[in-house]
Design a protein around this motif. Structure first.
Motif, PDB file in Angstrom:
ATOM      1  N   TRP A  11       0.828  -1.204   0.000  1.00  0.00           N
ATOM      2  CA  TRP A  11       0.000   0.000   0.000  1.00  0.00           C
ATOM      3  C   TRP A  11       0.864   1.257   0.000  1.00  0.00           C
ATOM      4  O   TRP A  11       0.523   2.242  -0.681  1.00  0.00           O
ATOM      5  N   ILE A  12       1.962   1.243   0.739  1.00  0.00           N
ATOM      6  CA  ILE A  12       2.859   2.409   0.759  1.00  0.00           C
ATOM      7  C   ILE A  12       3.418   2.661  -0.642  1.00  0.00           C
ATOM      8  O   ILE A  12       3.514   3.819  -1.087  1.00  0.00           O
ATOM      9  N   LEU A  13       3.774   1.592  -1.347  1.00  0.00           N
ATOM     10  CA  LEU A  13       4.258   1.743  -2.729  1.00  0.00           C
ATOM     11  C   LEU A  13       3.162   2.317  -3.622  1.00  0.00           C
ATOM     12  O   LEU A  13       3.427   3.184  -4.470  1.00  0.00           O
ATOM     13  N   LEU A  14       1.917   1.856  -3.412  1.00  0.00           N
ATOM     14  CA  LEU A  14       0.789   2.401  -4.176  1.00  0.00           C
ATOM     15  C   LEU A  14       0.577   3.877  -3.846  1.00  0.00           C
ATOM     16  O   LEU A  14       0.252   4.676  -4.731  1.00  0.00           O
ATOM     17  N   PHE A  15       0.745   4.235  -2.577  1.00  0.00           N
ATOM     18  CA  PHE A  15       0.591   5.637  -2.182  1.00  0.00           C
ATOM     19  C   PHE A  15       1.641   6.507  -2.867  1.00  0.00           C
ATOM     20  O   PHE A  15       1.333   7.613  -3.335  1.00  0.00           O
ATOM     21  N   LEU A  16       2.878   6.033  -2.924  1.00  0.00           N
ATOM     22  CA  LEU A  16       3.940   6.790  -3.588  1.00  0.00           C
ATOM     23  C   LEU A  16       3.632   6.956  -5.072  1.00  0.00           C
ATOM     24  O   LEU A  16       3.881   8.016  -5.657  1.00  0.00           O
ATOM     25  N   PHE A  17       3.090   5.900  -5.666  1.00  0.00           N
ATOM     26  CA  PHE A  17       2.683   5.978  -7.073  1.00  0.00           C
ATOM     27  C   PHE A  17       1.546   6.986  -7.235  1.00  0.00           C
ATOM     28  O   PHE A  17       1.543   7.793  -8.177  1.00  0.00           O
ATOM     29  N   TYR A  18       0.584   6.941  -6.321  1.00  0.00           N
ATOM     30  CA  TYR A  18      -0.538   7.874  -6.366  1.00  0.00           C
ATOM     31  C   TYR A  18      -0.049   9.317  -6.234  1.00  0.00           C
ATOM     32  O   TYR A  18      -0.484  10.203  -6.972  1.00  0.00           O
ATOM     33  N   ARG A  19       0.859   9.534  -5.288  1.00  0.00           N
ATOM     34  CA  ARG A  19       1.402  10.885  -5.091  1.00  0.00           C
ATOM     35  C   ARG A  19       2.107  11.375  -6.345  1.00  0.00           C
ATOM     36  O   ARG A  19       1.956  12.545  -6.746  1.00  0.00           O
ATOM     37  N   GLN A  20       2.862  10.488  -6.996  1.00  0.00           N
ATOM     38  CA  GLN A  20       3.561  10.877  -8.221  1.00  0.00           C
ATOM     39  C   GLN A  20       2.574  11.244  -9.330  1.00  0.00           C
ATOM     40  O   GLN A  20       2.739  12.248 -10.020  1.00  0.00           O
ATOM     41  N   GLN A  21       1.507  10.442  -9.468  1.00  0.00           N
ATOM     42  CA  GLN A  21       0.502  10.693 -10.499  1.00  0.00           C
ATOM     43  C   GLN A  21      -0.275  11.985 -10.241  1.00  0.00           C
ATOM     44  O   GLN A  21      -0.513  12.780 -11.147  1.00  0.00           O
ATOM     45  N   MET A  22      -0.665  12.192  -8.980  1.00  0.00           N
ATOM     46  CA  MET A  22      -1.450  13.384  -8.651  1.00  0.00           C
ATOM     47  C   MET A  22      -0.592  14.649  -8.697  1.00  0.00           C
ATOM     48  O   MET A  22      -1.078  15.717  -9.088  1.00  0.00           O
ATOM     49  N   THR A  23       0.665  14.543  -8.316  1.00  0.00           N
ATOM     50  CA  THR A  23       1.568  15.702  -8.406  1.00  0.00           C
ATOM     51  C   THR A  23       1.719  16.137  -9.858  1.00  0.00           C
ATOM     52  O   THR A  23       1.676  17.336 -10.176  1.00  0.00           O
ATOM     53  N   LYS A  24       1.879  15.155 -10.733  1.00  0.00           N
ATOM     54  CA  LYS A  24       1.976  15.448 -12.169  1.00  0.00           C
ATOM     55  C   LYS A  24       0.693  16.100 -12.665  1.00  0.00           C
ATOM     56  O   LYS A  24       0.723  17.095 -13.407  1.00  0.00           O
ATOM     57  N   ARG A  25      -0.454  15.559 -12.263  1.00  0.00           N
ATOM     58  CA  ARG A  25      -1.745  16.108 -12.681  1.00  0.00           C
ATOM     59  C   ARG A  25      -1.925  17.522 -12.133  1.00  0.00           C
ATOM     60  O   ARG A  25      -2.418  18.413 -12.849  1.00  0.00           O
TER      61      ARG A  25
END
Length: 452
Positions: A426-440
Protein backbone atom coordinates in the motif's frame (compact mmCIF):
# COMPACT_ATOMS: atom_id res chain seq x y z
CA UNK A 1 -13.58 11.86 31.90
CA UNK A 2 -17.37 11.75 31.77
CA UNK A 3 -17.52 15.57 31.66
CA UNK A 4 -15.13 15.69 28.68
CA UNK A 5 -17.12 12.98 26.93
CA UNK A 6 -20.36 14.93 27.43
CA UNK A 7 -18.78 18.07 25.90
CA UNK A 8 -17.72 16.20 22.75
CA UNK A 9 -21.10 14.48 22.55
CA UNK A 10 -22.84 17.86 22.72
CA UNK A 11 -20.61 19.44 20.05
CA UNK A 12 -20.96 16.54 17.64
CA UNK A 13 -24.69 16.33 18.37
CA UNK A 14 -25.12 19.76 16.77
CA UNK A 15 -24.52 18.19 13.37
CA UNK A 16 -22.45 19.45 10.43
CA UNK A 17 -25.07 22.06 9.50
CA UNK A 18 -24.56 23.87 12.85
CA UNK A 19 -21.09 22.92 14.00
CA UNK A 20 -19.16 23.52 10.76
CA UNK A 21 -20.70 26.97 10.00
CA UNK A 22 -20.06 28.02 13.62
CA UNK A 23 -16.45 26.89 13.35
CA UNK A 24 -16.03 28.66 10.01
CA UNK A 25 -17.45 31.92 11.41
CA UNK A 26 -14.90 31.73 14.24
CA UNK A 27 -12.07 31.01 11.78
CA UNK A 28 -13.24 33.87 9.55
CA UNK A 29 -13.09 36.32 12.45
CA UNK A 30 -9.65 35.05 13.49
CA UNK A 31 -8.23 35.60 10.00
CA UNK A 32 -9.58 39.16 9.84
CA UNK A 33 -12.95 38.97 8.10
CA UNK A 34 -15.54 41.53 9.10
CA UNK A 35 -18.23 40.09 11.36
CA UNK A 36 -21.05 40.58 8.85
CA UNK A 37 -19.02 38.88 6.09
CA UNK A 38 -17.97 35.94 8.27
CA UNK A 39 -21.47 35.55 9.70
CA UNK A 40 -23.08 35.68 6.26
CA UNK A 41 -20.62 33.14 4.82
CA UNK A 42 -21.17 30.80 7.78
CA UNK A 43 -24.96 30.92 7.50
CA UNK A 44 -24.84 30.29 3.73
CA UNK A 45 -22.52 27.34 4.38
CA UNK A 46 -25.05 25.93 6.86
CA UNK A 47 -27.83 26.42 4.33
CA UNK A 48 -25.71 24.65 1.69
CA UNK A 49 -25.15 21.66 3.98
CA UNK A 50 -28.83 21.43 4.86
CA UNK A 51 -29.89 21.83 1.23
CA UNK A 52 -27.42 19.27 -0.08
CA UNK A 53 -28.25 16.75 2.66
CA UNK A 54 -31.97 17.21 1.98
CA UNK A 55 -31.52 16.49 -1.72
CA UNK A 56 -29.14 13.58 -1.05
CA UNK A 57 -31.66 12.18 1.43
CA UNK A 58 -34.46 12.70 -1.09
CA UNK A 59 -32.39 10.97 -3.78
CA UNK A 60 -31.50 8.02 -1.55
CA UNK A 61 -35.06 7.69 -0.22
CA UNK A 62 -36.36 7.52 -3.79
CA UNK A 63 -33.75 5.24 -5.33
CA UNK A 64 -32.81 2.89 -2.48
CA UNK A 65 -36.22 1.13 -2.29
CA UNK A 66 -36.11 0.54 -6.05
CA UNK A 67 -32.61 -0.88 -5.78
CA UNK A 68 -33.70 -3.04 -2.84
CA UNK A 69 -36.73 -4.32 -4.77
CA UNK A 70 -34.33 -5.21 -7.57
CA UNK A 71 -32.20 -7.09 -5.04
CA UNK A 72 -35.21 -9.01 -3.73
CA UNK A 73 -36.27 -9.93 -7.28
CA UNK A 74 -32.95 -11.72 -7.75
CA UNK A 75 -33.95 -14.26 -5.09
CA UNK A 76 -30.43 -14.23 -3.62
CA UNK A 77 -30.30 -15.86 -0.18
CA UNK A 78 -27.27 -14.52 1.72
CA UNK A 79 -26.78 -14.67 5.47
CA UNK A 80 -25.38 -11.25 6.46
CA UNK A 81 -27.82 -8.33 6.77
CA UNK A 82 -26.55 -5.05 5.30
CA UNK A 83 -27.25 -2.25 7.79
CA UNK A 84 -25.56 0.51 5.76
CA UNK A 85 -23.40 3.35 7.03
CA UNK A 86 -26.02 4.64 9.50
CA UNK A 87 -25.92 1.36 11.42
CA UNK A 88 -22.11 1.40 11.35
CA UNK A 89 -22.10 4.97 12.70
CA UNK A 90 -24.58 4.08 15.46
CA UNK A 91 -22.41 1.16 16.57
CA UNK A 92 -19.27 3.29 16.39
CA UNK A 93 -20.70 5.95 18.71
CA UNK A 94 -21.82 3.20 21.09
CA UNK A 95 -18.19 2.11 21.58
CA UNK A 96 -17.10 3.08 25.15
CA UNK A 97 -13.93 4.85 23.95
CA UNK A 98 -15.48 6.68 20.99
CA UNK A 99 -15.03 10.16 22.51
CA UNK A 100 -11.23 9.77 22.56
CA UNK A 101 -11.01 9.97 18.78
CA UNK A 102 -12.26 13.57 18.68
CA UNK A 103 -9.31 15.16 20.58
CA UNK A 104 -6.87 12.75 18.89
CA UNK A 105 -7.92 14.02 15.45
CA UNK A 106 -7.64 17.68 16.53
CA UNK A 107 -4.20 17.19 18.07
CA UNK A 108 -2.80 15.32 15.05
CA UNK A 109 -4.20 17.92 12.63
CA UNK A 110 -2.77 20.76 14.76
CA UNK A 111 0.70 19.18 14.91
CA UNK A 112 0.79 18.50 11.18
CA UNK A 113 -0.28 22.08 10.40
CA UNK A 114 2.30 23.51 12.80
CA UNK A 115 5.17 21.59 11.20
CA UNK A 116 3.81 22.20 7.67
CA UNK A 117 3.26 18.47 7.09
CA UNK A 118 -0.19 19.27 5.74
CA UNK A 119 -2.03 22.28 4.33
CA UNK A 120 -5.46 20.98 5.31
CA UNK A 121 -7.49 22.12 8.30
CA UNK A 122 -10.03 19.31 8.61
CA UNK A 123 -13.31 20.80 9.84
CA UNK A 124 -15.27 17.67 8.88
CA UNK A 125 -15.25 16.59 12.51
CA UNK A 126 -18.59 14.79 12.58
CA UNK A 127 -17.12 12.07 10.35
CA UNK A 128 -14.67 11.23 13.11
CA UNK A 129 -16.98 8.24 13.52
CA UNK A 130 -15.21 6.65 10.54
CA UNK A 131 -11.98 6.57 12.53
CA UNK A 132 -13.91 5.19 15.50
CA UNK A 133 -15.27 2.40 13.31
CA UNK A 134 -11.71 1.56 12.24
CA UNK A 135 -10.65 1.40 15.89
CA UNK A 136 -13.64 -0.83 16.66
CA UNK A 137 -12.71 -3.17 13.80
CA UNK A 138 -9.08 -3.39 14.93
CA UNK A 139 -10.16 -4.01 18.52
CA UNK A 140 -12.48 -6.76 17.33
CA UNK A 141 -9.55 -8.54 15.65
CA UNK A 142 -6.69 -7.77 18.08
CA UNK A 143 -8.47 -7.11 21.40
CA UNK A 144 -5.94 -4.31 21.98
CA UNK A 145 -7.25 -0.76 22.57
CA UNK A 146 -3.87 0.92 22.09
CA UNK A 147 -3.23 -0.72 18.72
CA UNK A 148 -6.76 0.27 17.71
CA UNK A 149 -6.20 3.95 18.58
CA UNK A 150 -2.86 3.97 16.74
CA UNK A 151 -4.54 2.45 13.67
CA UNK A 152 -7.31 5.07 13.77
CA UNK A 153 -4.67 7.80 14.14
CA UNK A 154 -2.98 6.54 10.98
CA UNK A 155 -6.30 7.14 9.19
CA UNK A 156 -6.25 10.78 10.37
CA UNK A 157 -2.75 11.29 8.93
CA UNK A 158 -3.52 9.59 5.61
CA UNK A 159 -6.75 11.59 5.22
CA UNK A 160 -4.79 14.85 5.55
CA UNK A 161 -2.04 13.82 3.14
CA UNK A 162 -4.60 12.80 0.52
CA UNK A 163 -6.63 15.96 1.11
CA UNK A 164 -3.57 17.98 0.07
CA UNK A 165 -2.91 15.85 -3.02
CA UNK A 166 -6.56 15.86 -4.12
CA UNK A 167 -7.23 19.57 -3.55
CA UNK A 168 -6.51 20.83 -7.11
CA UNK A 169 -8.77 18.11 -8.59
CA UNK A 170 -11.53 18.94 -6.13
CA UNK A 171 -11.16 22.66 -6.82
CA UNK A 172 -11.45 21.96 -10.55
CA UNK A 173 -14.65 19.94 -10.03
CA UNK A 174 -16.31 22.33 -7.57
CA UNK A 175 -14.89 25.66 -8.70
CA UNK A 176 -14.23 26.54 -5.04
CA UNK A 177 -10.67 27.73 -4.31
CA UNK A 178 -8.83 26.52 -1.23
CA UNK A 179 -11.29 23.74 -0.42
CA UNK A 180 -10.72 19.99 -0.33
CA UNK A 181 -12.55 16.85 0.79
CA UNK A 182 -11.07 15.29 3.93
CA UNK A 183 -13.50 12.37 4.16
CA UNK A 184 -11.79 9.02 4.67
CA UNK A 185 -13.60 7.46 1.70
CA UNK A 186 -10.97 9.06 -0.53
CA UNK A 187 -8.31 6.69 0.85
CA UNK A 188 -9.69 4.31 -1.77
CA UNK A 189 -8.20 6.56 -4.49
CA UNK A 190 -4.78 5.02 -3.77
CA UNK A 191 -6.08 1.55 -4.65
CA UNK A 192 -8.05 2.73 -7.70
CA UNK A 193 -5.25 4.73 -9.32
CA UNK A 194 -3.27 1.77 -10.78
CA UNK A 195 -6.42 0.47 -12.52
CA UNK A 196 -7.13 3.94 -13.93
CA UNK A 197 -3.48 4.25 -15.02
CA UNK A 198 -3.82 1.03 -17.03
CA UNK A 199 -7.11 2.16 -18.57
CA UNK A 200 -5.55 5.46 -19.63
CA UNK A 201 -3.06 3.51 -21.77
CA UNK A 202 -5.96 2.71 -24.13
CA UNK A 203 -7.31 5.37 -26.46
CA UNK A 204 -10.90 4.12 -26.03
CA UNK A 205 -10.86 4.84 -22.28
CA UNK A 206 -9.09 8.15 -22.73
CA UNK A 207 -11.95 9.92 -24.50
CA UNK A 208 -13.52 12.87 -22.74
CA UNK A 209 -16.60 11.35 -21.10
CA UNK A 210 -17.79 13.66 -18.32
CA UNK A 211 -21.30 15.15 -18.18
CA UNK A 212 -20.28 18.23 -20.22
CA UNK A 213 -18.75 16.08 -22.97
CA UNK A 214 -21.90 13.96 -23.11
CA UNK A 215 -24.01 17.10 -23.54
CA UNK A 216 -21.94 18.05 -26.57
CA UNK A 217 -22.38 14.57 -28.09
CA UNK A 218 -25.98 13.65 -27.33
CA UNK A 219 -27.50 17.04 -26.50
CA UNK A 220 -30.63 17.15 -24.37
CA UNK A 221 -30.31 13.49 -23.32
CA UNK A 222 -27.25 14.39 -21.26
CA UNK A 223 -28.90 17.29 -19.43
CA UNK A 224 -29.14 16.58 -15.70
CA UNK A 225 -32.93 16.56 -15.62
CA UNK A 226 -33.32 14.30 -18.67
CA UNK A 227 -30.49 12.00 -17.60
CA UNK A 228 -32.02 11.66 -14.14
CA UNK A 229 -35.42 10.89 -15.68
CA UNK A 230 -34.00 8.19 -17.95
CA UNK A 231 -31.97 6.53 -15.18
CA UNK A 232 -34.92 6.68 -12.78
CA UNK A 233 -37.43 5.11 -15.17
CA UNK A 234 -35.01 2.34 -16.18
CA UNK A 235 -34.34 1.50 -12.53
CA UNK A 236 -38.07 1.56 -11.82
CA UNK A 237 -38.86 -0.89 -14.60
CA UNK A 238 -35.92 -3.13 -13.60
CA UNK A 239 -37.28 -3.23 -10.04
CA UNK A 240 -40.70 -4.34 -11.29
CA UNK A 241 -42.49 -1.03 -10.69
CA UNK A 242 -45.76 -0.19 -12.42
CA UNK A 243 -45.64 2.46 -15.15
CA UNK A 244 -47.04 5.07 -12.75
CA UNK A 245 -44.50 4.27 -9.99
CA UNK A 246 -41.65 4.16 -12.50
CA UNK A 247 -42.63 7.61 -13.81
CA UNK A 248 -42.76 8.99 -10.25
CA UNK A 249 -39.29 7.58 -9.56
CA UNK A 250 -38.06 9.06 -12.86
CA UNK A 251 -39.30 12.54 -11.91
CA UNK A 252 -37.77 12.23 -8.43
CA UNK A 253 -34.40 11.32 -9.93
CA UNK A 254 -34.74 14.17 -12.44
CA UNK A 255 -35.50 16.62 -9.63
CA UNK A 256 -32.50 15.51 -7.57
CA UNK A 257 -30.00 15.68 -10.44
CA UNK A 258 -31.34 19.11 -11.39
CA UNK A 259 -31.07 20.48 -7.85
CA UNK A 260 -27.60 19.14 -7.00
CA UNK A 261 -25.64 21.67 -9.13
CA UNK A 262 -27.86 24.54 -7.93
CA UNK A 263 -27.15 23.82 -4.28
CA UNK A 264 -23.47 23.20 -5.01
CA UNK A 265 -23.21 26.88 -5.99
CA UNK A 266 -24.07 27.82 -2.39
CA UNK A 267 -20.88 26.11 -1.21
CA UNK A 268 -18.92 28.27 -3.63
CA UNK A 269 -20.69 31.42 -2.44
CA UNK A 270 -19.94 30.61 1.22
CA UNK A 271 -16.45 29.17 0.99
CA UNK A 272 -14.75 31.39 -1.60
CA UNK A 273 -14.51 34.50 0.65
CA UNK A 274 -13.51 32.35 3.64
CA UNK A 275 -10.80 30.63 1.62
CA UNK A 276 -9.43 33.94 0.33
CA UNK A 277 -9.34 35.43 3.84
CA UNK A 278 -7.56 32.37 5.27
CA UNK A 279 -4.91 32.37 2.55
CA UNK A 280 -4.32 36.12 2.94
CA UNK A 281 -3.87 35.55 6.66
CA UNK A 282 -1.37 32.74 6.04
CA UNK A 283 0.61 34.76 3.48
CA UNK A 284 1.02 37.69 5.89
CA UNK A 285 2.14 35.59 8.87
CA UNK A 286 3.70 32.51 7.29
CA UNK A 287 5.56 33.30 4.11
CA UNK A 288 4.80 30.87 1.31
CA UNK A 289 2.14 29.01 3.33
CA UNK A 290 -1.41 28.32 2.21
CA UNK A 291 -4.22 26.45 3.90
CA UNK A 292 -7.03 24.28 2.59
CA UNK A 293 -10.39 23.77 4.28
CA UNK A 294 -11.20 20.06 4.56
CA UNK A 295 -14.94 19.35 4.24
CA UNK A 296 -17.33 16.42 3.89
CA UNK A 297 -17.95 14.78 0.49
CA UNK A 298 -21.32 16.53 -0.28
CA UNK A 299 -19.43 19.45 -1.85
CA UNK A 300 -18.84 16.99 -4.72
CA UNK A 301 -22.48 15.88 -4.87
CA UNK A 302 -23.19 18.48 -7.54
CA UNK A 303 -21.23 16.32 -10.02
CA UNK A 304 -23.72 14.35 -12.10
CA UNK A 305 -21.06 11.74 -12.83
CA UNK A 306 -21.15 10.56 -9.21
CA UNK A 307 -24.86 9.72 -9.30
CA UNK A 308 -24.83 8.19 -12.76
CA UNK A 309 -21.97 5.88 -11.73
CA UNK A 310 -23.68 4.97 -8.43
CA UNK A 311 -26.97 3.98 -10.04
CA UNK A 312 -25.50 2.15 -13.03
CA UNK A 313 -23.29 0.06 -10.71
CA UNK A 314 -26.28 -1.36 -8.79
CA UNK A 315 -27.14 -4.28 -11.16
CA UNK A 316 -23.46 -5.28 -11.38
CA UNK A 317 -23.22 -5.22 -7.57
CA UNK A 318 -26.19 -7.58 -7.27
CA UNK A 319 -24.81 -9.91 -9.94
CA UNK A 320 -21.42 -10.07 -8.23
CA UNK A 321 -23.05 -10.65 -4.82
CA UNK A 322 -24.76 -13.68 -6.35
CA UNK A 323 -21.82 -15.25 -8.20
CA UNK A 324 -18.80 -14.49 -6.00
CA UNK A 325 -17.78 -17.57 -3.99
CA UNK A 326 -17.44 -16.90 -0.26
CA UNK A 327 -19.53 -13.71 -0.28
CA UNK A 328 -22.11 -13.65 2.53
CA UNK A 329 -23.51 -10.15 1.99
CA UNK A 330 -26.59 -9.05 0.08
CA UNK A 331 -26.16 -5.30 -0.51
CA UNK A 332 -29.32 -3.67 0.79
CA UNK A 333 -29.21 -0.55 2.99
CA UNK A 334 -25.87 0.42 1.45
CA UNK A 335 -26.64 -0.65 -2.09
CA UNK A 336 -25.89 2.83 -3.49
CA UNK A 337 -22.12 2.93 -3.05
CA UNK A 338 -21.17 6.59 -2.55
CA UNK A 339 -17.86 5.56 -0.96
CA UNK A 340 -16.78 4.06 -4.28
CA UNK A 341 -18.15 6.60 -6.76
CA UNK A 342 -16.62 9.69 -5.09
CA UNK A 343 -13.02 8.34 -5.10
CA UNK A 344 -13.57 7.14 -8.69
CA UNK A 345 -14.63 10.70 -9.62
CA UNK A 346 -11.36 12.11 -8.24
CA UNK A 347 -9.10 9.46 -9.78
CA UNK A 348 -10.66 9.68 -13.27
CA UNK A 349 -11.32 13.46 -13.24
CA UNK A 350 -14.97 12.65 -13.92
CA UNK A 351 -14.51 10.29 -16.88
CA UNK A 352 -17.75 8.28 -16.70
CA UNK A 353 -16.50 5.32 -18.70
CA UNK A 354 -13.46 4.79 -16.48
CA UNK A 355 -15.59 5.48 -13.37
CA UNK A 356 -17.86 2.59 -14.33
CA UNK A 357 -14.92 0.23 -14.92
CA UNK A 358 -13.39 1.20 -11.57
CA UNK A 359 -16.73 0.81 -9.79
CA UNK A 360 -17.39 -2.66 -11.19
CA UNK A 361 -13.77 -3.76 -10.61
CA UNK A 362 -13.74 -2.62 -6.97
CA UNK A 363 -17.17 -3.96 -5.97
CA UNK A 364 -15.90 -7.50 -5.18
CA UNK A 365 -13.44 -5.98 -2.71
CA UNK A 366 -16.28 -4.26 -0.86
CA UNK A 367 -18.29 -7.49 -0.72
CA UNK A 368 -15.41 -9.59 0.58
CA UNK A 369 -14.24 -7.06 3.17
CA UNK A 370 -17.79 -6.54 4.45
CA UNK A 371 -18.06 -10.34 4.75
CA UNK A 372 -14.78 -10.32 6.71
CA UNK A 373 -16.11 -7.66 9.13
CA UNK A 374 -19.51 -9.35 9.61
CA UNK A 375 -18.66 -11.17 12.86
CA UNK A 376 -16.99 -8.06 14.33
CA UNK A 377 -19.99 -5.83 13.57
CA UNK A 378 -22.43 -8.47 14.80
CA UNK A 379 -20.53 -8.91 18.10
CA UNK A 380 -20.45 -5.14 18.62
CA UNK A 381 -24.20 -4.90 18.03
CA UNK A 382 -24.84 -7.62 20.61
CA UNK A 383 -22.45 -6.28 23.27
CA UNK A 384 -23.60 -2.64 23.03
CA UNK A 385 -27.30 -3.38 22.35
CA UNK A 386 -27.18 -0.34 20.03
CA UNK A 387 -28.88 -2.36 17.30
CA UNK A 388 -31.47 -5.06 17.98
CA UNK A 389 -30.70 -8.39 16.32
CA UNK A 390 -32.81 -11.50 16.18
CA UNK A 391 -31.34 -14.84 17.27
CA UNK A 392 -28.87 -16.08 14.67
CA UNK A 393 -29.00 -12.84 12.65
CA UNK A 394 -25.69 -11.42 11.36
CA UNK A 395 -25.02 -7.75 10.59
CA UNK A 396 -22.55 -5.98 8.32
CA UNK A 397 -22.00 -2.90 6.11
CA UNK A 398 -21.81 -3.81 2.42
CA UNK A 399 -20.24 -0.54 1.28
CA UNK A 400 -17.69 -0.26 4.09
CA UNK A 401 -15.60 2.79 3.16
CA UNK A 402 -11.92 2.39 2.16
CA UNK A 403 -12.21 -1.40 2.62
CA UNK A 404 -8.67 -2.28 1.53
CA UNK A 405 -6.96 0.05 3.99
CA UNK A 406 -9.24 -0.99 6.86
CA UNK A 407 -8.49 -4.64 6.17
CA UNK A 408 -4.75 -3.91 6.05
CA UNK A 409 -4.88 -2.13 9.42
CA UNK A 410 -6.71 -5.01 11.10
CA UNK A 411 -4.20 -7.51 9.72
CA UNK A 412 -1.25 -5.28 10.61
CA UNK A 413 -2.65 -4.85 14.13
CA UNK A 414 -2.45 -8.62 14.49
CA UNK A 415 1.16 -8.52 13.19
CA UNK A 416 0.43 -11.09 10.50
CA UNK A 417 2.75 -11.59 7.55
CA UNK A 418 -0.09 -10.77 5.15
CA UNK A 419 -0.68 -7.50 7.04
CA UNK A 420 2.99 -6.50 6.89
CA UNK A 421 3.20 -7.43 3.20
CA UNK A 422 0.03 -5.54 2.33
CA UNK A 423 1.08 -2.37 4.17
CA UNK A 424 4.38 -2.36 2.23
CA UNK A 425 2.41 -2.78 -1.00
CA UNK A 426 0.00 0.00 0.00
CA UNK A 427 2.86 2.41 0.76
CA UNK A 428 4.26 1.74 -2.73
CA UNK A 429 0.79 2.40 -4.18
CA UNK A 430 0.59 5.64 -2.18
CA UNK A 431 3.94 6.79 -3.59
CA UNK A 432 2.68 5.98 -7.07
CA UNK A 433 -0.54 7.87 -6.37
CA UNK A 434 1.40 10.88 -5.09
CA UNK A 435 3.56 10.88 -8.22
CA UNK A 436 0.50 10.69 -10.50
CA UNK A 437 -1.45 13.38 -8.65
CA UNK A 438 1.57 15.70 -8.41
CA UNK A 439 1.98 15.45 -12.17
CA UNK A 440 -1.74 16.11 -12.68
CA UNK A 441 -1.70 19.07 -10.27
CA UNK A 442 1.19 20.64 -12.19
CA UNK A 443 -0.82 20.26 -15.41
CA UNK A 444 -3.83 21.94 -13.75
CA UNK A 445 -1.59 24.78 -12.60
CA UNK A 446 -0.19 25.22 -16.11
CA UNK A 447 -3.73 25.34 -17.53
CA UNK A 448 -4.73 28.07 -15.06
CA UNK A 449 -1.61 30.12 -15.81
CA UNK A 450 -2.21 29.76 -19.56
CA UNK A 451 -5.79 31.04 -19.22
CA UNK A 452 -4.63 33.91 -17.01
Amino acid sequence: MGFIESIFDYILGLGAEVFVPGLMIAIGLIVGMKFREAFNAGIILGVAFIGMNLVIGFMLDALTPAAQDLAEMTGIDLTAVDGGWTTAATLSWAWPYAFLMFPIQLIINGIMLFFNWTKTLNVDLWNVWGKIFTAVAITGVTGNLYIALVGASVIVVVELLLSDLNQPSIEKVTGIPGVTVSHGMNILTVTLMPIDWVLRRFKFFNKKMDANALREKIGVFAENNVMGFIIGILLGFAAGYSIADALILAMQAAAALTLFPMIAKLFMEALSPLSEAINEFMKKRFKGREMYIGLDWPILAGSSEVWVAIILTVPFTLLLAFILPGNAVLPFAGILNIGLAVPALIVTSGNLLRMMVLSISATPVFLYVSTYFTDIITDLARTTNAVALEEGQRLTWSTVEYPVFRFILTELGSFTLIGIGMVVAWILLFLFYRQQMTKRNEEFKAEVEEVA
